[in-house]
Design a protein around this motif. Structure first.
Motif, PDB file in Angstrom:
ATOM      1  N   GLN A 174       0.832  -1.214   0.000  1.00  0.00           N
ATOM      2  CA  GLN A 174       0.000   0.000   0.000  1.00  0.00           C
ATOM      3  C   GLN A 174       0.860   1.255   0.000  1.00  0.00           C
ATOM      4  N   LEU A 175       1.880   1.241   0.855  1.00  0.00           N
ATOM      5  CA  LEU A 175       2.693   2.449   0.989  1.00  0.00           C
ATOM      6  C   LEU A 175       3.594   2.658  -0.219  1.00  0.00           C
ATOM      7  N   SER A 176       4.122   1.555  -0.783  1.00  0.00           N
ATOM      8  CA  SER A 176       5.028   1.762  -1.914  1.00  0.00           C
ATOM      9  C   SER A 176       4.257   2.249  -3.142  1.00  0.00           C
ATOM     10  N   ILE A 177       2.981   1.850  -3.264  1.00  0.00           N
ATOM     11  CA  ILE A 177       2.180   2.392  -4.370  1.00  0.00           C
ATOM     12  C   ILE A 177       2.032   3.901  -4.185  1.00  0.00           C
ATOM     13  N   LEU A 178       1.744   4.306  -2.937  1.00  0.00           N
ATOM     14  CA  LEU A 178       1.646   5.742  -2.660  1.00  0.00           C
ATOM     15  C   LEU A 178       2.968   6.453  -2.951  1.00  0.00           C
ATOM     16  N   VAL A 179       4.058   5.827  -2.513  1.00  0.00           N
ATOM     17  CA  VAL A 179       5.371   6.452  -2.703  1.00  0.00           C
ATOM     18  C   VAL A 179       5.671   6.610  -4.192  1.00  0.00           C
ATOM     19  N   LEU A 180       5.326   5.583  -4.984  1.00  0.00           N
ATOM     20  CA  LEU A 180       5.566   5.669  -6.429  1.00  0.00           C
ATOM     21  C   LEU A 180       4.868   6.885  -7.027  1.00  0.00           C
ATOM     22  N   PHE A 181       3.619   7.110  -6.580  1.00  0.00           N
ATOM     23  CA  PHE A 181       2.875   8.255  -7.105  1.00  0.00           C
ATOM     24  C   PHE A 181       3.415   9.571  -6.554  1.00  0.00           C
ATOM     25  N   LEU A 182       4.018   9.513  -5.354  1.00  0.00           N
ATOM     26  CA  LEU A 182       4.499  10.744  -4.718  1.00  0.00           C
ATOM     27  C   LEU A 182       5.903  11.134  -5.168  1.00  0.00           C
ATOM     28  N   LEU A 183       6.654  10.170  -5.726  1.00  0.00           N
ATOM     29  CA  LEU A 183       8.024  10.481  -6.143  1.00  0.00           C
ATOM     30  C   LEU A 183       8.042  11.611  -7.170  1.00  0.00           C
ATOM     31  N   GLY A 184       7.034  11.619  -8.028  1.00  0.00           N
ATOM     32  CA  GLY A 184       6.967  12.678  -9.039  1.00  0.00           C
ATOM     33  C   GLY A 184       6.849  14.045  -8.417  1.00  0.00           C
ATOM     34  N   PRO A 185       5.710  14.313  -7.754  1.00  0.00           N
ATOM     35  CA  PRO A 185       5.532  15.660  -7.198  1.00  0.00           C
ATOM     36  C   PRO A 185       6.546  16.026  -6.122  1.00  0.00           C
ATOM     37  N   LEU A 186       7.040  15.062  -5.340  1.00  0.00           N
ATOM     38  CA  LEU A 186       7.937  15.416  -4.234  1.00  0.00           C
ATOM     39  C   LEU A 186       9.395  15.444  -4.646  1.00  0.00           C
ATOM     40  N   ALA A 187       9.810  14.470  -5.495  1.00  0.00           N
ATOM     41  CA  ALA A 187      11.234  14.378  -5.816  1.00  0.00           C
ATOM     42  C   ALA A 187      11.518  14.613  -7.293  1.00  0.00           C
ATOM     43  N   GLY A 188      10.461  14.869  -8.076  1.00  0.00           N
ATOM     44  CA  GLY A 188      10.668  15.102  -9.506  1.00  0.00           C
ATOM     45  C   GLY A 188      11.019  13.838 -10.271  1.00  0.00           C
ATOM     46  N   LEU A 189      10.761  12.680  -9.647  1.00  0.00           N
ATOM     47  CA  LEU A 189      11.081  11.414 -10.293  1.00  0.00           C
ATOM     48  C   LEU A 189       9.772  10.832 -10.822  1.00  0.00           C
ATOM     49  N   TRP A 190       9.538  11.005 -12.105  1.00  0.00           N
ATOM     50  CA  TRP A 190       8.216  10.681 -12.658  1.00  0.00           C
ATOM     51  C   TRP A 190       8.161   9.244 -13.139  1.00  0.00           C
ATOM     52  N   ILE A 191       7.954   8.320 -12.200  1.00  0.00           N
ATOM     53  CA  ILE A 191       7.773   6.927 -12.589  1.00  0.00           C
ATOM     54  C   ILE A 191       6.303   6.683 -12.909  1.00  0.00           C
ATOM     55  N   VAL A 192       5.441   7.097 -12.001  1.00  0.00           N
ATOM     56  CA  VAL A 192       4.004   6.944 -12.206  1.00  0.00           C
ATOM     57  C   VAL A 192       3.341   8.318 -12.091  1.00  0.00           C
TER      58      VAL A 192
END
Lengths: 302, 258
Positions: A31-49
């Motif tokens: 559950q958390l890693s799915i959230l993290v994947l979506f958050l990497l973009g807006p928070l770290a600029g890493l656009w995986i999902v």
């Protein structure tokens, strides 16, 4: 079925804390890693999902679309783009394999909230029950599908706490936390597992979607059951266990076939006797074919 | 309960006047059925100017919008927000950003727009991505000073995309030019209305008894062109002088005229 204050103590003693929590930990990690994947973009600029659970785009090639949301949209009269259709086919195929309500226990962020409410409820020994009928969620589901036809708009998505919590975390919450706190308090004080188990139309949709899904929990070692009832205490849909666990005399196979089982694996965790394990729905066929009550086929399962 | 949800939905779905949908958005009613609230348009906007409505906002929860005053649409040629939309809520038929109609710019306040005070501004005119077409400058006599022109910005709905760059650029504390959703900004003529001059053009002739051409009673050397230049005074050389140098000419002409 009296609720115990602490379930799984026997399992911890028998298997150690980690083994007695392994599926729970994996689920939270999922559950958390799915959230993290979506958050990497807006928070770290890493656009995986990109996007959210309604529709997403992974690495600019893999579209995924939520079938319940898309169905509402189609019912309101929309012809989706190819990417949405491809996305929805992939998602449906996935849940047909792993079980529809895997969405609930392994993906949905509200599950963390309601699990927390259920846990606290056990800790505090809250016994209140003002339970709605089990069919309520299917009426809710019907409502979410009729409203787009009648109004031409995705009415349910104005309230849907599932999409709102996930979208809120990824895009900004607004006042949506009120809904989430509401669900927590509702589950804590009013109805045990009330939201996920009785009301949520998203869960109802996924349970119908995965009604014939392949991967299932199997009570493979059901004759070692010592009736400690821990699985019933932790199970969010405890009605699904009984036929498989106690149905040997009636000739019912050991596979939990109910569409409402969320494949959360918590029963496996808390069982000191290792009665449960992941298997497939075909484990039942093997039992019937060989005429044995004991199911050897489940041994090779995941 | 369904009725309750429905009623609340109707209320929750009334888009506030300042919230503008991204390019290619279907008409609001259809949009609310088509948009699945995934936020992919928000993510693919290179200028990051789109937001999703949140519970408690006036915009329907999860749907994309922008406020022109702070974050106008930069009108990308490849329209990435539309390409990202999985459901055609942003119409994939839109391939030329100049055809987008997100809203319509309106010069809402002539009392504060400094162009109307006779000052030179023209910021909205110059910032407009379809410069000269969506906003033109109309020259008008400045009655106050009596000797200057006023350069008045005029929006043309056949070219304005509603991107909102003019609203953002407006130099006032509160913009005098604003983008509104088209249904708020645009009037609509009764369908039975016919404009005489257009019907005449279509038919190639007057549909009623033609007007008698108006004769102006003007001094010699002066003409009046009603639909053109107005009052025309012929240049000196071409004028037949009222009093020629030879008095006999004058006398003779006088007799001829009668």
């Amino acid at each position: 079925m009296a609720d115990k204050l602490v379930a799984g103590t026997d399992a911890i003693a028998a298997k150690g804390w980690f083994k007695a929590h392994q599926w729970l930990i994996l689920r939270r990690a999922s559950q958390l890693s799915i959230l993290v994947l979506f958050l990497l973009g807006p928070l770290a600029g890493l656009w995986i999902v990109k996007g959210n659970l309604a529709a997403s785009m992974t690495l600019d090639v893999l579209p995924l679309t939520d079938p319940h949301v898309l169905l509402q949209s189609v019912l309101s009269g929309v012809v989706p783009e190819l990417s949405a259709i491809v996305g929805v086919v992939i998602v449906i195929a996935f849940y047909l394999l792993v079980g529809g309500r895997v969405y609930c226990s392994w993906v949905c962020p509200v599950n963390i909230v309601t699990d927390a409410a259920a846990w606290l409820r056990r800790k505090l020994g809250i016994k209140t029950t003002s339970q709605m009928a089990k069919s309520t969620r299917y009426w809710m589901l019907g409502l979410t599908l009729v409203l787009p036809i009648v109004t031409g708009s995705l009415v349910w998505e104005l309230f849907n706490p599932v999409s709102m919590l996930f979208r809120g975390i990824v895009f900004g919450m607004g006042m949506a936390w009120i809904l989430i706190v509401g669900i927590f308090l509702f589950d804590l004080f009013i109805a045990k597992n009330g939201w996920c188990g009785r009301l949520c139309p998203v869960g109802a949709f996924y349970s119908l979607l995965g009604a014939g899904s392949a991967i299932r929990i199997v009570a493979a070692e059901r004759e070692s059951c010592n009736d400690c009832m821990d699985c019933f205490v932790v199970c969010p849909e405890k009605q699904v266990i009984k036929p498989a666990l106690k149905g040997a005399d009636k000739g019912i196979g050991p596979v939990i076939l109910s569409a409402n089982c969320t494949n959360c694996g918590r029963c496996i965790d808390v069982c000191a006797k290792d009665v449960f394990q992941f298997g497939t729905r075909f484990n039942n066929l093997m039992v019937n074919a060989s005429g044995k009550q004991r199911d050897d086929g489940a041994q090779h399962s995941v | 309960m369904g009725m309750g949800l429905g009623f609340y939905a109707k209320q929750a779905e009334s888009l506030p006047a300042m919230a503008i949908r991204p390019p290619g958005a279907l008409p609001e009613e259809e949009f609310l059925g088509a948009c699945i609230r995934c936020g992919l348009c928000v993510r693919d906007c290179p200028y990051d100017m789109l937001s999703l409505g949140q519970l408690g906002d006036q915009v329907a929860t999860g749907t994309p919008y922008f406020y022109a005053r702070t974050d106008p649409c930069e009108m990308c040629e490849d329209i990435p927000c539309v390409v990202a939309c999985p459901t055609n809520a942003l119409d994939h038929g839109l391939t030329n950003i100049n055809d987008a109609r997100m809203g319509l710019a309106v010069l809402v306040d002539q009392e504060t727009c400094i162009a109307f005070q006779g000052l030179r501004c023209e910021v909205c005119f110059n910032i407009c991505p379809i410069r000269g077409k969506a906003i033109s400058l109309e020259y008008e006599h400045n009655v106050r000073s009596g000797k200057h022109a006023r350069f008045l910005p005029v929006v043309h709905s056949d070219a304005c995309t509603g991107c909102g760059l003019c609203e953002k650029a407006c130099i006032l504390e509160e913009a005098a030019i604003k983008v509104f959703p088209t249904h708020l900004a645009k009037g609509e003529l009764g369908r039975h209305y016919r404009l005489g001059w257009k019907e005449k053009e279509k038919a190639g002739k007057s549909l009623v008894t033609p007007d008698v051409e108006h004769k102006y009673n003007l001094p010699e050397g002066v003409r009046y062109d009603l639909q053109g230049k107005g009052l025309i005074v012929e240049p000196e050389g071409q004028q037949t002088k009222p009093f020629p140098s030879n008095p006999l000419d004058r006398l003779n002409r006088g007799l001829e005229d009668q």
